[in-house]
Every structure is written in C-alpha cells, then in structure tokens.
Write an enzyme that holds these catalytic residues in place. Sequence first.
Site, PDB file in Angstrom:
ATOM      1  N   GLY A   1      36.438  30.356  37.345  1.00 56.52           N
ATOM      2  CA  GLY A   1      36.892  30.936  38.535  1.00 56.52           C
ATOM      3  C   GLY A   1      38.532  31.343  38.497  1.00 56.52           C
ATOM      4  O   GLY A   1      39.103  32.221  38.843  1.00 56.52           O
ATOM      5  N   CYS A   2      39.291  30.434  37.668  1.00 58.82           N
ATOM      6  CA  CYS A   2      40.462  30.519  37.594  1.00 58.82           C
ATOM      7  C   CYS A   2      40.949  31.636  36.584  1.00 58.82           C
ATOM      8  O   CYS A   2      41.942  32.223  36.857  1.00 58.82           O
ATOM      9  CB  CYS A   2      41.201  29.069  37.238  1.00 58.82           C
ATOM     10  SG  CYS A   2      40.898  27.806  38.550  1.00 58.82           S
ATOM     11  N   THR A   3      40.195  31.323  35.873  1.00 58.32           N
ATOM     12  CA  THR A   3      40.310  32.712  34.692  1.00 58.32           C
ATOM     13  C   THR A   3      40.199  33.983  35.298  1.00 58.32           C
ATOM     14  O   THR A   3      41.039  34.952  35.348  1.00 58.32           O
ATOM     15  CB  THR A   3      39.389  32.423  33.483  1.00 58.32           C
ATOM     16  OG1 THR A   3      39.917  31.013  33.117  1.00 58.32           O
ATOM     17  CG2 THR A   3      39.771  33.497  32.460  1.00 58.32           C
TER      18      THR A   3
ATOM     19  N   GLY B   1      43.271  35.031  37.769  1.00 60.28           N
ATOM     20  CA  GLY B   1      44.331  35.359  37.101  1.00 60.28           C
ATOM     21  C   GLY B   1      44.058  36.605  36.340  1.00 60.28           C
ATOM     22  O   GLY B   1      45.322  37.678  36.538  1.00 60.28           O
TER      23      GLY B   1
END
Length: 156
Positions: A45-47, A50
């Site tokens: 999710g964080c990738t 970003g």
Amino acid sequence: MKKTTLNNKNLSITLPATGNKELSLKDFIGKNLVLYFYPKDDTPGCTSEGKDFTRLYKKFQSCHTDIIGVSRDNMSSHEKFKEKYKYSFDLISDSDEKLCRAFDVIKEKNFFGKKIMCIERSTFVLDKKGNIVKEWRKVKVSGHAQEVLDFVKNLP
C-alpha cells in the site's frame, strides 16, 4: 473551508529527510504542502501511494504544491525506498514520532491478534501560511493521490 493553525512549535519540528536534508514544515511556508503519513517503507500500500503521488508530482508542482511522505522508518530505509521507486519528493524519518504525534496519526491497531501502535495512513494539506486546510484519515490508497490533487487545484 475549515483551517487549523499549527503552532510554531509544530511548524519548527526539524527531522531528517532523504537527500541528506533536514526539513521542517516552516521550510514550506509560501507553498502549499501535501504531508502524507504512511505505515512502512516498501510495503504494497505504501509503495502504491508513493508511486501515485510521483506520477502526479508535476501536476502538484504546477499548483504550487510540494509533497512530503512521513513514516517512522530510518533514513537508510527511506533512501533505499525512494531510490527503488524513483519517488520525486522527499521522505521524512520520524522515528521519535514528534511529527506523527503533532498530527495525531499514531493509532492502536489489531495485527494478528496483537495490539500495536502504528501510523494510521493520513494526508494533510497545508496552505501557504502553514494552516491545515484539509485532512484525510484512514486513507484508502486507490484514487487518493488524484483526490488530493483535485483539492489542491482549487487552492489560491
């Protein structure tokens, strides 16, 4: 549009950032700022989040808006994460949770039956004077960066 003013203490919190920098929110006075908090470097999710902000970065810039990502990961992790995915903006390491606590994004979460404290995915837009003019809590990644861009397009 409701504005929440950050106090000078919170605007002055200075933390390490990618590119061997130290940044504080007051460095962005005069520009709008998207400040997004995410749980952990190099997770799905964080990738995706970003990558989405990077894909739209030039459009944010055309709206006089900068972007900063914040997590509790250390600088070594941030540098690798930013390089791996070629993010266009800096990442701040908030290992002491000073900025996270100022924005109240540390929340208790059940993780495989254990209660842990972690960052709740959240995004804040600060105007050119450092006022919070919009916030999103419990962010779902899909479509979020575009929603934030649509909001900043209407800022003065």
